[in-house]
Design a protein around this motif. Sequence first.
Motif, PDB file in Angstrom:
ATOM      1  N   THR A 267       0.837  -1.199   0.000  1.00 25.55           N
ATOM      2  CA  THR A 267       0.000   0.000   0.000  1.00 25.55           C
ATOM      3  C   THR A 267       0.875   1.254   0.000  1.00 25.55           C
ATOM      4  O   THR A 267       2.091   1.176   0.208  1.00 25.55           O
ATOM      5  CB  THR A 267      -0.914   0.032   1.237  1.00 25.55           C
ATOM      6  N   SER A 268       0.251   2.395  -0.194  1.00 20.19           N
ATOM      7  CA  SER A 268       1.007   3.651  -0.183  1.00 20.19           C
ATOM      8  C   SER A 268       1.632   3.901   1.186  1.00 20.19           C
ATOM      9  O   SER A 268       2.743   4.427   1.292  1.00 20.19           O
ATOM     10  CB  SER A 268       0.091   4.810  -0.570  1.00 20.19           C
ATOM     11  N   SER A 269       0.936   3.524   2.260  1.00 16.89           N
ATOM     12  CA  SER A 269       1.490   3.707   3.600  1.00 16.89           C
ATOM     13  C   SER A 269       2.675   2.776   3.849  1.00 16.89           C
ATOM     14  O   SER A 269       3.608   3.128   4.578  1.00 16.89           O
ATOM     15  CB  SER A 269       0.412   3.485   4.665  1.00 16.89           C
ATOM     16  N   ASP A 270       2.655   1.578   3.252  1.00 20.45           N
ATOM     17  CA  ASP A 270       3.800   0.676   3.365  1.00 20.45           C
ATOM     18  C   ASP A 270       5.048   1.323   2.787  1.00 20.45           C
ATOM     19  O   ASP A 270       6.136   1.249   3.354  1.00 20.45           O
ATOM     20  CB  ASP A 270       3.536  -0.641   2.626  1.00 20.45           C
ATOM     21  N   VAL A 271       4.882   1.938   1.638  1.00 18.98           N
ATOM     22  CA  VAL A 271       6.014   2.570   0.958  1.00 18.98           C
ATOM     23  C   VAL A 271       6.497   3.800   1.716  1.00 18.98           C
ATOM     24  O   VAL A 271       7.702   4.052   1.832  1.00 18.98           O
ATOM     25  CB  VAL A 271       5.628   2.962  -0.487  1.00 18.98           C
ATOM     26  N   ALA A 272       5.555   4.539   2.299  1.00 13.42           N
ATOM     27  CA  ALA A 272       5.912   5.816   2.912  1.00 13.42           C
ATOM     28  C   ALA A 272       6.437   5.695   4.336  1.00 13.42           C
ATOM     29  O   ALA A 272       7.495   6.234   4.668  1.00 13.42           O
ATOM     30  CB  ALA A 272       4.703   6.743   2.887  1.00 13.42           C
ATOM     31  N   THR A 273       5.694   4.971   5.183  1.00 10.65           N
ATOM     32  CA  THR A 273       6.023   5.059   6.610  1.00 10.65           C
ATOM     33  C   THR A 273       6.036   3.742   7.379  1.00 10.65           C
ATOM     34  O   THR A 273       6.528   3.712   8.505  1.00 10.65           O
ATOM     35  CB  THR A 273       5.017   5.983   7.315  1.00 10.65           C
ATOM     36  N   ALA A 274       5.473   2.688   6.839  1.00 13.55           N
ATOM     37  CA  ALA A 274       5.267   1.477   7.649  1.00 13.55           C
ATOM     38  C   ALA A 274       6.591   0.900   8.169  1.00 13.55           C
ATOM     39  O   ALA A 274       7.452   0.507   7.380  1.00 13.55           O
ATOM     40  CB  ALA A 274       4.532   0.419   6.828  1.00 13.55           C
TER      41      ALA A 274
ATOM     42  N   TRP B 239      12.664  -4.255   7.552  1.00 19.43           N
ATOM     43  CA  TRP B 239      11.582  -4.310   6.583  1.00 19.43           C
ATOM     44  C   TRP B 239      11.485  -3.027   5.737  1.00 19.43           C
ATOM     45  O   TRP B 239      11.362  -3.100   4.509  1.00 19.43           O
ATOM     46  CB  TRP B 239      10.260  -4.604   7.279  1.00 19.43           C
ATOM     47  N   PRO B 240      11.552  -1.816   6.334  1.00 15.41           N
ATOM     48  CA  PRO B 240      11.530  -0.603   5.499  1.00 15.41           C
ATOM     49  C   PRO B 240      12.700  -0.555   4.512  1.00 15.41           C
ATOM     50  O   PRO B 240      12.538  -0.081   3.378  1.00 15.41           O
ATOM     51  CB  PRO B 240      11.619   0.532   6.531  1.00 15.41           C
ATOM     52  N   LYS B 241      13.866  -1.039   4.937  1.00 15.13           N
ATOM     53  CA  LYS B 241      15.029  -1.059   4.040  1.00 15.13           C
ATOM     54  C   LYS B 241      14.786  -2.018   2.880  1.00 15.13           C
ATOM     55  O   LYS B 241      15.166  -1.743   1.735  1.00 15.13           O
ATOM     56  CB  LYS B 241      16.288  -1.452   4.806  1.00 15.13           C
ATOM     57  N   PHE B 242      14.142  -3.141   3.161  1.00  8.68           N
ATOM     58  CA  PHE B 242      13.816  -4.090   2.094  1.00  8.68           C
ATOM     59  C   PHE B 242      12.926  -3.420   1.057  1.00  8.68           C
ATOM     60  O   PHE B 242      13.147  -3.545  -0.153  1.00  8.68           O
ATOM     61  CB  PHE B 242      13.123  -5.321   2.685  1.00  8.68           C
ATOM     62  N   ILE B 243      11.888  -2.719   1.515  1.00  4.79           N
ATOM     63  CA  ILE B 243      10.981  -2.028   0.589  1.00  4.79           C
ATOM     64  C   ILE B 243      11.756  -1.055  -0.289  1.00  4.79           C
ATOM     65  O   ILE B 243      11.550  -0.989  -1.507  1.00  4.79           O
ATOM     66  CB  ILE B 243       9.881  -1.290   1.381  1.00  4.79           C
ATOM     67  N   SER B 244      12.655  -0.298   0.330  1.00  5.34           N
ATOM     68  CA  SER B 244      13.433   0.698  -0.411  1.00  5.34           C
ATOM     69  C   SER B 244      14.415   0.043  -1.376  1.00  5.34           C
ATOM     70  O   SER B 244      14.508   0.431  -2.551  1.00  5.34           O
ATOM     71  CB  SER B 244      14.189   1.586   0.574  1.00  5.34           C
ATOM     72  N   ASP B 245      15.154  -0.948  -0.896  1.00  3.57           N
ATOM     73  CA  ASP B 245      16.168  -1.606  -1.730  1.00  3.57           C
ATOM     74  C   ASP B 245      15.562  -2.299  -2.941  1.00  3.57           C
ATOM     75  O   ASP B 245      16.138  -2.289  -4.034  1.00  3.57           O
ATOM     76  CB  ASP B 245      16.952  -2.625  -0.903  1.00  3.57           C
TER      77      ASP B 245
END
Length: 293
Positions: A195-202, A253-259
């Motif tokens: 979701t957009s929140s996953d990408v932004a802040t989760a 987990w946030p780093k995984f999303i970004s990478d």
Amino acid sequence: MRSEFRLHVAAVNKRNANGDCHVYIPLTLLDSFKEGITEAPIQLKAHSNDMIYVVGASKHGDDQVILQSGLSHFVDGHRMQDNDLLVFRSKGKARLEVLVLDPSGCEKTWFDMGNSSNVSREGRRAQAQNMASTSFGWAKSGLQARESNEAGLQAPRCNNYISTGSPLHSQQEAKVQERVRAIGSEFPVFVKVITSSDVATAPSLYLGKDYASACLLTQPGRLRLLLEGDERDWDCRLGLRKSNKTWWIDRSWPKFISDVGLEEDDICLFELTDRSSLTMKVHVIRKSDIPAP
């Protein structure tokens, strides 16, 4: 007729419909429980459609095994009701084939829910009983086997993957099912639509209770996250809030999303590749690869 196979028949009973779905079977049906082993995943092969369901099994006493974690996916898939019958046949060390019959003796299938078949009800009943007496064999005569045991009813999600959040639309579901079949995991696959929140802040990813239960996850700890087709790994943590049995993935987990460059409406499929060392491989379906609904 005596069967050359090891069999057990259990009846579904509504008395524990509001609790955890479970059924007791004889220990002799499985060869997974060697001395000292009290829990093990086993496979249930549906006779109706050859689907494989992974279920958590625990030793109960000296001569029984309780099937519980993940059994509800099988129950839900066959829309089982009070007085349906489960006929278990041993198919090896950790696999059982299961025939499901309704109270009239007709076989229940994933696709045939009682009204869609072109075969008459009496015809389906005769076919099922003939199959049960020849290829399966009956452990007890006739339908008296309904007294042999009980299975609770609880209707959760899907048969071979588990997801949280909004339901998948038809095009997403088709892609997910195709990928799940290709993965061929021993355990159910966890599906997450970004979701957009996953990408932004989760900061974490909620796994839910059903997935942890189906995969027999019992202890939090360090989690190694892998990506299909990539040599990198991410040092995450599998967390548990014991008060409500909530499981999640955090730390990296946030780093995984970004990478990985995940975007809104991409889909991640989490394959548990090693339960003992807590290792998961993530398969990504990009939004661009999914036709619009």
